[in-house]
Design a protein around this motif. Structure first.
Motif, PDB file in Angstrom:
ATOM      1  N   VAL A   1      -7.241  14.511 -15.501  1.00  0.00           N
ATOM      2  CA  VAL A   1      -6.796  13.748 -16.669  1.00  0.00           C
ATOM      3  C   VAL A   1      -6.421  12.334 -16.243  1.00  0.00           C
ATOM      4  CG1 VAL A   1      -5.055  13.573 -18.491  1.00  0.00           C
ATOM      5  CG2 VAL A   1      -5.937  15.813 -17.838  1.00  0.00           C
ATOM      6  N   LEU A   2      -6.912  11.344 -16.987  1.00  0.00           N
ATOM      7  CA  LEU A   2      -6.534   9.949 -16.759  1.00  0.00           C
ATOM      8  C   LEU A   2      -5.334   9.588 -17.613  1.00  0.00           C
ATOM      9  CD1 LEU A   2      -9.891   7.944 -16.658  1.00  0.00           C
ATOM     10  CD2 LEU A   2      -8.130   7.936 -14.893  1.00  0.00           C
ATOM     11  N   GLU A   3      -4.372   8.913 -16.984  1.00  0.00           N
ATOM     12  CA  GLU A   3      -3.209   8.445 -17.740  1.00  0.00           C
ATOM     13  C   GLU A   3      -3.499   7.018 -18.213  1.00  0.00           C
ATOM     14  OE1 GLU A   3      -0.020   9.527 -19.607  1.00  0.00           O
ATOM     15  OE2 GLU A   3      -0.654  10.816 -17.966  1.00  0.00           O
ATOM     16  N   GLU A   4      -2.589   6.453 -18.987  1.00  0.00           N
ATOM     17  CA  GLU A   4      -2.758   5.145 -19.620  1.00  0.00           C
ATOM     18  C   GLU A   4      -3.189   4.055 -18.634  1.00  0.00           C
ATOM     19  OE1 GLU A   4      -0.091   2.054 -22.328  1.00  0.00           O
ATOM     20  OE2 GLU A   4       0.808   3.828 -21.445  1.00  0.00           O
ATOM     21  N   LEU A   5      -4.150   3.235 -19.053  1.00  0.00           N
ATOM     22  CA  LEU A   5      -4.600   2.076 -18.281  1.00  0.00           C
ATOM     23  C   LEU A   5      -3.726   0.886 -18.672  1.00  0.00           C
ATOM     24  CD1 LEU A   5      -6.852   0.930 -16.379  1.00  0.00           C
ATOM     25  CD2 LEU A   5      -8.159   0.418 -18.448  1.00  0.00           C
ATOM     26  N   SER A   6      -3.044   0.297 -17.680  1.00  0.00           N
ATOM     27  CA  SER A   6      -2.150  -0.818 -17.992  1.00  0.00           C
ATOM     28  C   SER A   6      -2.472  -2.030 -17.122  1.00  0.00           C
ATOM     29  CB  SER A   6      -0.687  -0.404 -17.788  1.00  0.00           C
ATOM     30  OG  SER A   6      -0.465   0.019 -16.472  1.00  0.00           O
ATOM     31  N   VAL A   7      -2.098  -3.183 -17.615  1.00  0.00           N
ATOM     32  CA  VAL A   7      -2.314  -4.447 -16.908  1.00  0.00           C
ATOM     33  C   VAL A   7      -1.082  -4.756 -16.078  1.00  0.00           C
ATOM     34  CG1 VAL A   7      -2.767  -6.914 -17.168  1.00  0.00           C
ATOM     35  CG2 VAL A   7      -3.805  -5.272 -18.747  1.00  0.00           C
TER      36      VAL A   7
ATOM     37  N   VAL B   1      -3.285   9.477 -12.360  1.00  0.00           N
ATOM     38  CA  VAL B   1      -4.025  10.724 -12.580  1.00  0.00           C
ATOM     39  C   VAL B   1      -3.003  11.857 -12.463  1.00  0.00           C
ATOM     40  CG1 VAL B   1      -5.937  12.185 -11.829  1.00  0.00           C
ATOM     41  CG2 VAL B   1      -6.104   9.700 -11.574  1.00  0.00           C
ATOM     42  N   PRO B   2      -2.308  12.158 -13.577  1.00  0.00           N
ATOM     43  CA  PRO B   2      -1.222  13.139 -13.510  1.00  0.00           C
ATOM     44  C   PRO B   2      -1.690  14.567 -13.241  1.00  0.00           C
ATOM     45  CG  PRO B   2      -1.643  12.486 -15.782  1.00  0.00           C
ATOM     46  CD  PRO B   2      -2.488  11.604 -14.924  1.00  0.00           C
ATOM     47  N   LYS B   3      -2.972  14.833 -13.473  1.00  0.00           N
ATOM     48  CA  LYS B   3      -3.457  16.212 -13.319  1.00  0.00           C
ATOM     49  C   LYS B   3      -4.860  16.194 -12.727  1.00  0.00           C
ATOM     50  CE  LYS B   3      -3.989  20.434 -16.082  1.00  0.00           C
ATOM     51  NZ  LYS B   3      -4.048  20.978 -17.435  1.00  0.00           N
ATOM     52  N   GLY B   4      -5.095  16.994 -11.686  1.00  0.00           N
ATOM     53  CA  GLY B   4      -6.413  17.082 -11.080  1.00  0.00           C
ATOM     54  C   GLY B   4      -6.759  15.841 -10.277  1.00  0.00           C
ATOM     55  N   SER B   5      -8.049  15.646 -10.026  1.00  0.00           N
ATOM     56  CA  SER B   5      -8.500  14.459  -9.291  1.00  0.00           C
ATOM     57  C   SER B   5      -9.936  14.131  -9.683  1.00  0.00           C
ATOM     58  CB  SER B   5      -8.421  14.711  -7.777  1.00  0.00           C
ATOM     59  OG  SER B   5      -9.310  15.754  -7.403  1.00  0.00           O
ATOM     60  N   PHE B   6     -10.330  12.876  -9.456  1.00  0.00           N
ATOM     61  CA  PHE B   6     -11.679  12.411  -9.746  1.00  0.00           C
ATOM     62  C   PHE B   6     -12.370  12.018  -8.447  1.00  0.00           C
ATOM     63  CE2 PHE B   6      -9.315  11.691 -13.668  1.00  0.00           C
ATOM     64  CZ  PHE B   6     -10.183  12.189 -14.627  1.00  0.00           C
ATOM     65  N   ASP B   7     -13.693  12.179  -8.393  1.00  0.00           N
ATOM     66  CA  ASP B   7     -14.460  11.767  -7.216  1.00  0.00           C
ATOM     67  C   ASP B   7     -14.508  10.245  -7.107  1.00  0.00           C
ATOM     68  OD1 ASP B   7     -15.019  14.429  -6.708  1.00  0.00           O
ATOM     69  OD2 ASP B   7     -16.860  14.382  -7.896  1.00  0.00           O
ATOM     70  N   SER B   8     -14.589   9.579  -8.254  1.00  0.00           N
ATOM     71  CA  SER B   8     -14.636   8.119  -8.284  1.00  0.00           C
ATOM     72  C   SER B   8     -14.362   7.651  -9.709  1.00  0.00           C
ATOM     73  CB  SER B   8     -16.013   7.609  -7.827  1.00  0.00           C
ATOM     74  OG  SER B   8     -17.030   8.087  -8.700  1.00  0.00           O
ATOM     75  N   PHE B   9     -14.261   6.341  -9.874  1.00  0.00           N
ATOM     76  CA  PHE B   9     -14.055   5.745 -11.193  1.00  0.00           C
ATOM     77  C   PHE B   9     -15.099   4.650 -11.409  1.00  0.00           C
ATOM     78  CE2 PHE B   9      -9.897   6.938  -9.460  1.00  0.00           C
ATOM     79  CZ  PHE B   9      -9.416   7.781 -10.448  1.00  0.00           C
ATOM     80  N   VAL B  10     -15.371   4.331 -12.672  1.00  0.00           N
ATOM     81  CA  VAL B  10     -16.190   3.169 -13.023  1.00  0.00           C
ATOM     82  C   VAL B  10     -15.458   2.390 -14.102  1.00  0.00           C
ATOM     83  CG1 VAL B  10     -18.319   2.333 -14.062  1.00  0.00           C
ATOM     84  CG2 VAL B  10     -18.423   4.208 -12.448  1.00  0.00           C
ATOM     85  N   LEU B  11     -15.246   1.106 -13.851  1.00  0.00           N
ATOM     86  CA  LEU B  11     -14.624   0.227 -14.843  1.00  0.00           C
ATOM     87  C   LEU B  11     -15.724  -0.569 -15.522  1.00  0.00           C
ATOM     88  CD1 LEU B  11     -11.765  -0.808 -15.873  1.00  0.00           C
ATOM     89  CD2 LEU B  11     -12.215  -2.779 -14.416  1.00  0.00           C
ATOM     90  N   GLN B  12     -15.828  -0.457 -16.834  1.00  0.00           N
ATOM     91  CA  GLN B  12     -16.845  -1.188 -17.582  1.00  0.00           C
ATOM     92  C   GLN B  12     -16.202  -2.180 -18.537  1.00  0.00           C
ATOM     93  OE1 GLN B  12     -19.378   1.761 -19.462  1.00  0.00           O
ATOM     94  NE2 GLN B  12     -20.632   1.960 -17.617  1.00  0.00           N
ATOM     95  N   TYR B  13     -16.840  -3.335 -18.657  1.00  0.00           N
ATOM     96  CA  TYR B  13     -16.347  -4.364 -19.586  1.00  0.00           C
ATOM     97  C   TYR B  13     -17.471  -5.360 -19.838  1.00  0.00           C
ATOM     98  CZ  TYR B  13     -15.930  -7.304 -15.383  1.00  0.00           C
ATOM     99  OH  TYR B  13     -16.203  -8.009 -14.239  1.00  0.00           O
TER     100      TYR B  13
ATOM    101  N   GLY C   1     -12.332   7.199  -5.539  1.00  0.00           N
ATOM    102  CA  GLY C   1     -11.462   8.155  -6.217  1.00  0.00           C
ATOM    103  C   GLY C   1     -10.021   8.146  -5.792  1.00  0.00           C
ATOM    104  N   GLY C   2      -9.714   7.549  -4.614  1.00  0.00           N
ATOM    105  CA  GLY C   2      -8.333   7.485  -4.141  1.00  0.00           C
ATOM    106  C   GLY C   2      -7.561   6.311  -4.690  1.00  0.00           C
TER     107      GLY C   2
END
Length: 292
Positions: free
Chosen positions: A238-244, A258-270, A284-285
């Motif tokens: 689970v991803l928690e809130e994205l903040s600046v 990441v309050p629960k579990g873990s992700f292999d990696s992330f992708v930021l799109q804009y 992912g770390g």
């Protein structure tokens, strides 16, 4: 207290700067300078760093850099330096044939007797591809290099050079164009001399259709709806809130949890200021990223 700001590496399109902190410590740093068009730029740097590479510079241009030491958001010390970028990158050297590449170390053996081991670059490989970036990695099976230099031409045919410290064996090249073929040349340097080179051709990924941004309500409802189906897995990530966490005129620092579990990696799109989609791969770390 900030020590002197020194230039440790110069290419036509980048500079590497380093500094010391002889007394106490800072929460973070901020490097400010004006680009070749006179526009102010600001690069936030974490408090543990003592060096930074400034990419995207113009050849044969004088830059004046100001490094600020911050505690909280307050600038409490400041050092400056100025330097001129290298001349326009010359034409790429012709790629050596396999025969030439293997003969070269043999020809150089007598003069290099002073070095116990001749430094050799392993194969240049792709670790990650997105529409706007490429992750590259390599090995050094023999000896060691003082630094590396990655050279390539951008989508407009302009030569680019990225200086990399000798302890690194991977790099992410940002700011690329989707579905475009790039030829990357990695040089291993001893001092300022290029002693070995490996190359690779890569085509960046095709730009995917942007997913519509979720509203707040469906975003929070989705995990609840999917919970029964995901009971087979030990933990649903689970991803928690994205903040600046930091804002400058030319960059934004973001953080998340990441309050629960873990992700292999992330992708930021804009989308950039011209409306072009951008994608930034993150390991992912990580729990924060600076978007320059």
């Amino acid at each position: 207290v900030l020590g002197d700001l020194n230039v440790t590496s110069i290419t036509p399109s980048s500079m590497q700067l380093q500094w010391s902190v002889p007394e106490d410590s800072f929460d973070s740093f901020m490097l400010q300078y004006r680009d070749a068009q006179g526009q102010p730029q600001a690069l936030p740097i974490d408090g543990e760093s003592r060096s930074v590479t400034v990419p995207g510079l113009s050849p044969s241009h004088r830059y004046h850099f100001h490094l600020y030491g911050l505690q909280g958001r307050r600038k409490i010390d400041h050092v400056s330096t100025e330097a001129v970028t290298g001349a326009e990158e010359p034409e790429e050297l012709p790629l050596p044939s396999e025969k030439q590449k293997h003969e070269k170390p043999q020809n150089e053996t007598p003069p290099s007797d002073a070095h116990p081991v001749q430094a050799v670059l392993g194969e240049l490989r792709v670790s990650n591809i997105t529409p706007s970036s490429v992750g590259l990695k390599w090995s050094v099976p023999e000896g060691s290099f003082d630094s590396f230099m990655l050279q390539y031409r951008d989508a407009h045919g302009q030569p680019q050079a990225l200086a990399i410290d000798g302890g690194s064996h991977s790099v992410t090249v940002p700011g690329l164009s989707p579905s475009h073929r790039y030829r990357f040349h990695l040089y291993g340097l001893r001092g300022r001399k290029k002693t070995d080179r490996v190359s690779i051709d890569i085509i960046t990924a095709e730009e995917p259709e942007e997913l519509p941004l979720p509203t707040e309500e469906p975003q929070h409802e989705k995990p609840q709806t999917e919970a029964p189906a995901s009971e087979a897995t030990p933990a649903t990530a689970v991803l928690e809130e994205l903040s600046v966490s930091s804002v400058t005129p030319s960059s934004v620092q973001l953080q998340w949890t990441v309050p629960k579990g873990s992700f292999d990696s992330f992708v930021l799109q804009y989308r950039d200021a011209h409306g072009q989609p951008q994608a930034l791969p993150i390991d992912g770390g990580s729990r924060s990223v600076t978007v320059p």
